[in-house]
Structure formats: structure tokens, C-alpha cells
Design a protein around this motif. Structure first.
Motif, PDB file in Angstrom:
ATOM      1  N   SER A   1       0.959  -1.244  -0.129  1.00  0.00           N
ATOM      2  CA  SER A   1      -0.050   0.095  -0.084  1.00  0.00           C
ATOM      3  C   SER A   1       0.930   1.258  -0.145  1.00  0.00           C
ATOM      4  CB  SER A   1      -0.934  -0.203   1.339  1.00  0.00           C
ATOM      5  OG  SER A   1      -1.693  -1.206   1.194  1.00  0.00           O
ATOM      6  N   SER A   2       2.015   1.370   0.636  1.00  0.00           N
ATOM      7  CA  SER A   2       2.899   2.405   0.849  1.00  0.00           C
ATOM      8  C   SER A   2       3.649   2.702  -0.594  1.00  0.00           C
ATOM      9  CB  SER A   2       3.987   2.035   1.638  1.00  0.00           C
ATOM     10  OG  SER A   2       3.482   1.869   3.066  1.00  0.00           O
ATOM     11  N   PHE A   3       3.949   1.711  -1.442  1.00  0.00           N
ATOM     12  CA  PHE A   3       4.522   1.707  -2.553  1.00  0.00           C
ATOM     13  C   PHE A   3       3.409   2.396  -3.616  1.00  0.00           C
ATOM     14  CE2 PHE A   3       8.006  -1.154  -1.543  1.00  0.00           C
ATOM     15  CZ  PHE A   3       8.937  -0.310  -1.661  1.00  0.00           C
ATOM     16  N   GLY A   4       2.180   1.678  -3.444  1.00  0.00           N
ATOM     17  CA  GLY A   4       1.363   2.226  -4.479  1.00  0.00           C
ATOM     18  C   GLY A   4       0.605   3.687  -4.041  1.00  0.00           C
ATOM     19  N   LEU A   5       0.658   4.053  -2.774  1.00  0.00           N
ATOM     20  CA  LEU A   5       0.309   5.390  -2.591  1.00  0.00           C
ATOM     21  C   LEU A   5       1.311   6.446  -2.905  1.00  0.00           C
ATOM     22  CD1 LEU A   5      -2.071   6.994  -1.100  1.00  0.00           C
ATOM     23  CD2 LEU A   5      -0.675   6.535   1.089  1.00  0.00           C
ATOM     24  N   TYR A   6       2.807   5.973  -2.784  1.00  0.00           N
ATOM     25  CA  TYR A   6       3.830   6.757  -3.290  1.00  0.00           C
ATOM     26  C   TYR A   6       3.649   7.115  -4.679  1.00  0.00           C
ATOM     27  CZ  TYR A   6       8.258   8.401  -4.389  1.00  0.00           C
ATOM     28  OH  TYR A   6       9.407   9.020  -5.091  1.00  0.00           O
ATOM     29  N   GLY A   7       3.437   6.099  -5.488  1.00  0.00           N
ATOM     30  CA  GLY A   7       3.331   6.062  -7.035  1.00  0.00           C
ATOM     31  C   GLY A   7       1.976   6.908  -7.150  1.00  0.00           C
ATOM     32  N   MET A   8       1.179   7.097  -6.680  1.00  0.00           N
ATOM     33  CA  MET A   8      -0.145   7.675  -6.980  1.00  0.00           C
ATOM     34  C   MET A   8      -0.042   9.111  -6.655  1.00  0.00           C
ATOM     35  SD  MET A   8      -3.406   5.239  -6.078  1.00  0.00           S
ATOM     36  CE  MET A   8      -4.159   6.618  -5.383  1.00  0.00           C
ATOM     37  N   LEU A   9       0.563   9.544  -5.451  1.00  0.00           N
ATOM     38  CA  LEU A   9       0.764  10.758  -5.284  1.00  0.00           C
ATOM     39  C   LEU A   9       1.833  11.411  -5.811  1.00  0.00           C
ATOM     40  CD1 LEU A   9       0.027  10.400  -1.181  1.00  0.00           C
ATOM     41  CD2 LEU A   9      -1.681  11.267  -3.022  1.00  0.00           C
ATOM     42  N   SER A  10       2.920  11.069  -6.333  1.00  0.00           N
ATOM     43  CA  SER A  10       4.142  11.550  -6.783  1.00  0.00           C
ATOM     44  C   SER A  10       3.999  11.322  -8.373  1.00  0.00           C
ATOM     45  CB  SER A  10       5.203  10.950  -6.297  1.00  0.00           C
ATOM     46  OG  SER A  10       5.619   9.511  -6.630  1.00  0.00           O
ATOM     47  N   ASP A  11       3.324  10.541  -8.953  1.00  0.00           N
ATOM     48  CA  ASP A  11       3.615  10.024 -10.301  1.00  0.00           C
ATOM     49  C   ASP A  11       4.581   9.488 -10.790  1.00  0.00           C
ATOM     50  OD1 ASP A  11       0.917  10.701 -11.083  1.00  0.00           O
ATOM     51  OD2 ASP A  11       1.250  12.748 -11.516  1.00  0.00           O
ATOM     52  N   ASP A  12       5.341   8.892 -10.121  1.00  0.00           N
ATOM     53  CA  ASP A  12       6.593   8.329  -9.954  1.00  0.00           C
ATOM     54  C   ASP A  12       6.501   6.652  -9.920  1.00  0.00           C
ATOM     55  OD1 ASP A  12       9.454   7.487 -10.072  1.00  0.00           O
ATOM     56  OD2 ASP A  12       9.951   8.553  -8.022  1.00  0.00           O
ATOM     57  N   PHE A  13       6.525   5.934 -10.748  1.00  0.00           N
ATOM     58  CA  PHE A  13       6.135   4.674 -10.862  1.00  0.00           C
ATOM     59  C   PHE A  13       7.519   3.732 -11.009  1.00  0.00           C
ATOM     60  CE2 PHE A  13       2.588   6.956 -12.712  1.00  0.00           C
ATOM     61  CZ  PHE A  13       1.611   6.386 -11.481  1.00  0.00           C
TER      62      PHE A  13
ATOM     63  N   TYR B   1       9.020   2.537  -8.804  1.00  0.00           N
ATOM     64  CA  TYR B   1       9.006   1.431  -7.629  1.00  0.00           C
ATOM     65  C   TYR B   1       7.650   0.396  -7.845  1.00  0.00           C
ATOM     66  CZ  TYR B   1      12.168   4.562  -5.179  1.00  0.00           C
ATOM     67  OH  TYR B   1      13.306   5.221  -4.857  1.00  0.00           O
ATOM     68  N   ALA B   2       7.170   0.631  -8.914  1.00  0.00           N
ATOM     69  CA  ALA B   2       6.035  -0.512  -9.332  1.00  0.00           C
ATOM     70  C   ALA B   2       6.389  -1.772  -9.094  1.00  0.00           C
ATOM     71  CB  ALA B   2       5.393  -0.023 -10.520  1.00  0.00           C
ATOM     72  N   PRO B   3       7.592  -2.135  -9.816  1.00  0.00           N
ATOM     73  CA  PRO B   3       8.017  -3.456  -9.713  1.00  0.00           C
ATOM     74  C   PRO B   3       8.148  -4.070  -8.179  1.00  0.00           C
ATOM     75  CG  PRO B   3       9.374  -2.584 -11.168  1.00  0.00           C
ATOM     76  CD  PRO B   3       8.511  -1.488 -10.567  1.00  0.00           C
ATOM     77  N   LEU B   4       8.723  -3.228  -7.450  1.00  0.00           N
ATOM     78  CA  LEU B   4       8.823  -3.595  -5.722  1.00  0.00           C
ATOM     79  C   LEU B   4       7.353  -3.639  -5.209  1.00  0.00           C
ATOM     80  CD1 LEU B   4      11.822  -1.412  -4.703  1.00  0.00           C
ATOM     81  CD2 LEU B   4      11.797  -3.887  -5.049  1.00  0.00           C
ATOM     82  N   MET B   5       6.306  -2.901  -5.473  1.00  0.00           N
ATOM     83  CA  MET B   5       5.274  -2.918  -5.153  1.00  0.00           C
ATOM     84  C   MET B   5       4.509  -4.163  -5.779  1.00  0.00           C
ATOM     85  SD  MET B   5       1.541  -0.763  -6.116  1.00  0.00           S
ATOM     86  CE  MET B   5       1.685  -1.714  -7.844  1.00  0.00           C
ATOM     87  N   LEU B   6       4.445  -4.758  -6.948  1.00  0.00           N
ATOM     88  CA  LEU B   6       4.215  -6.020  -7.437  1.00  0.00           C
ATOM     89  C   LEU B   6       4.897  -7.240  -6.780  1.00  0.00           C
ATOM     90  CD1 LEU B   6       4.223  -5.510 -11.327  1.00  0.00           C
ATOM     91  CD2 LEU B   6       2.099  -5.670  -9.661  1.00  0.00           C
TER      92      LEU B   6
ATOM     93  N   ASP C   1       9.817  -9.685 -14.768  1.00  0.00           N
ATOM     94  CA  ASP C   1      10.035  -9.176 -16.016  1.00  0.00           C
ATOM     95  C   ASP C   1      10.124  -7.803 -16.108  1.00  0.00           C
ATOM     96  OD1 ASP C   1       9.923  -9.951 -18.767  1.00  0.00           O
ATOM     97  OD2 ASP C   1       7.989  -9.029 -18.805  1.00  0.00           O
ATOM     98  N   ILE C   2       9.592  -6.928 -15.450  1.00  0.00           N
ATOM     99  CA  ILE C   2       9.732  -5.646 -15.511  1.00  0.00           C
ATOM    100  C   ILE C   2      10.915  -5.242 -14.905  1.00  0.00           C
ATOM    101  CG2 ILE C   2       8.618  -3.211 -14.549  1.00  0.00           C
ATOM    102  CD1 ILE C   2       5.903  -4.578 -14.562  1.00  0.00           C
ATOM    103  N   MET C   3      11.338  -5.871 -13.836  1.00  0.00           N
ATOM    104  CA  MET C   3      12.789  -5.344 -13.432  1.00  0.00           C
ATOM    105  C   MET C   3      13.720  -5.728 -14.256  1.00  0.00           C
ATOM    106  SD  MET C   3      12.931  -6.255  -9.279  1.00  0.00           S
ATOM    107  CE  MET C   3      11.266  -6.635  -8.499  1.00  0.00           C
TER     108      MET C   3
END
Length: 76
Positions: A14-26, A28-33, A72-74
Motif C-alpha cells: 500500500s505504501s508503494f502504491g500510494l507513493y506512486g499515485m501521489l508523486s506520479d513516480d512509478f 517502484y512499481a516492480p517492488l510493489m508487485l 520481467d519488469i525489473m
């Protein structure tokens, strides 16, 4: 032990997802996954422990797909 691990993985996801949504910096999406896959794996283990083998199999299958997507993304 599994409940604590599931809660920890869910908070990190949730922290990684919230960070990505608020900052438009994705970036860290592979770590969230990856942590989402860990959450699903722990949930699958809990379901297997409760003799709910069908839902446990679905959760573990989804976990493997999420892990594959994350790696695969990483690496790609």
C-alpha cells in the motif's frame, strides 16, 4: 506468524502504491508487485492451512503470475 507477515506485506504494498499515485513516480512499481505477490503467497498458505485448497491454488497461481510480471519488469 502468517497474519503478521501478511499485514506487513500489505502495508508495504500500500505504501508503494500510494507513493506512486501521489508523486506520479512509478519506478517502484516492480517492488510493489513483488510485495503484492508476497501478500498473495501468504494468503494462499493461510487458505491451504484452513483446508481451502481451491482458493489456495488460485492465490498461489496469481502469486506466481505477479512474481513473473515483477521480475520481467525489473529485468526488462
Amino acid at each position: 506468524m502468517l497474519k503478521i507477515l501478511r499485514f506487513l506485506f500489505a502495508i508495504i504494498t500500500s505504501s508503494f502504491g500510494l507513493y506512486g499515485m501521489l508523486s506520479d513516480d512509478f519506478r517502484y512499481a516492480p517492488l510493489m508487485l513483488l510485495f503484492m505477490g508476497g501478500t498473495m503467497l501468504v494468503m494462499g498458505l493461510e487458505e491451504y492451512k484452513n483446508n481451502k485448497k481451491v482458493s489456495a491454488s488460485c492465490l498461489v497461481g496469481a502469486c506466481l503470475f505477479v512474481f513473473y510480471t515483477s521480475f520481467d519488469i525489473m529485468l526488462g
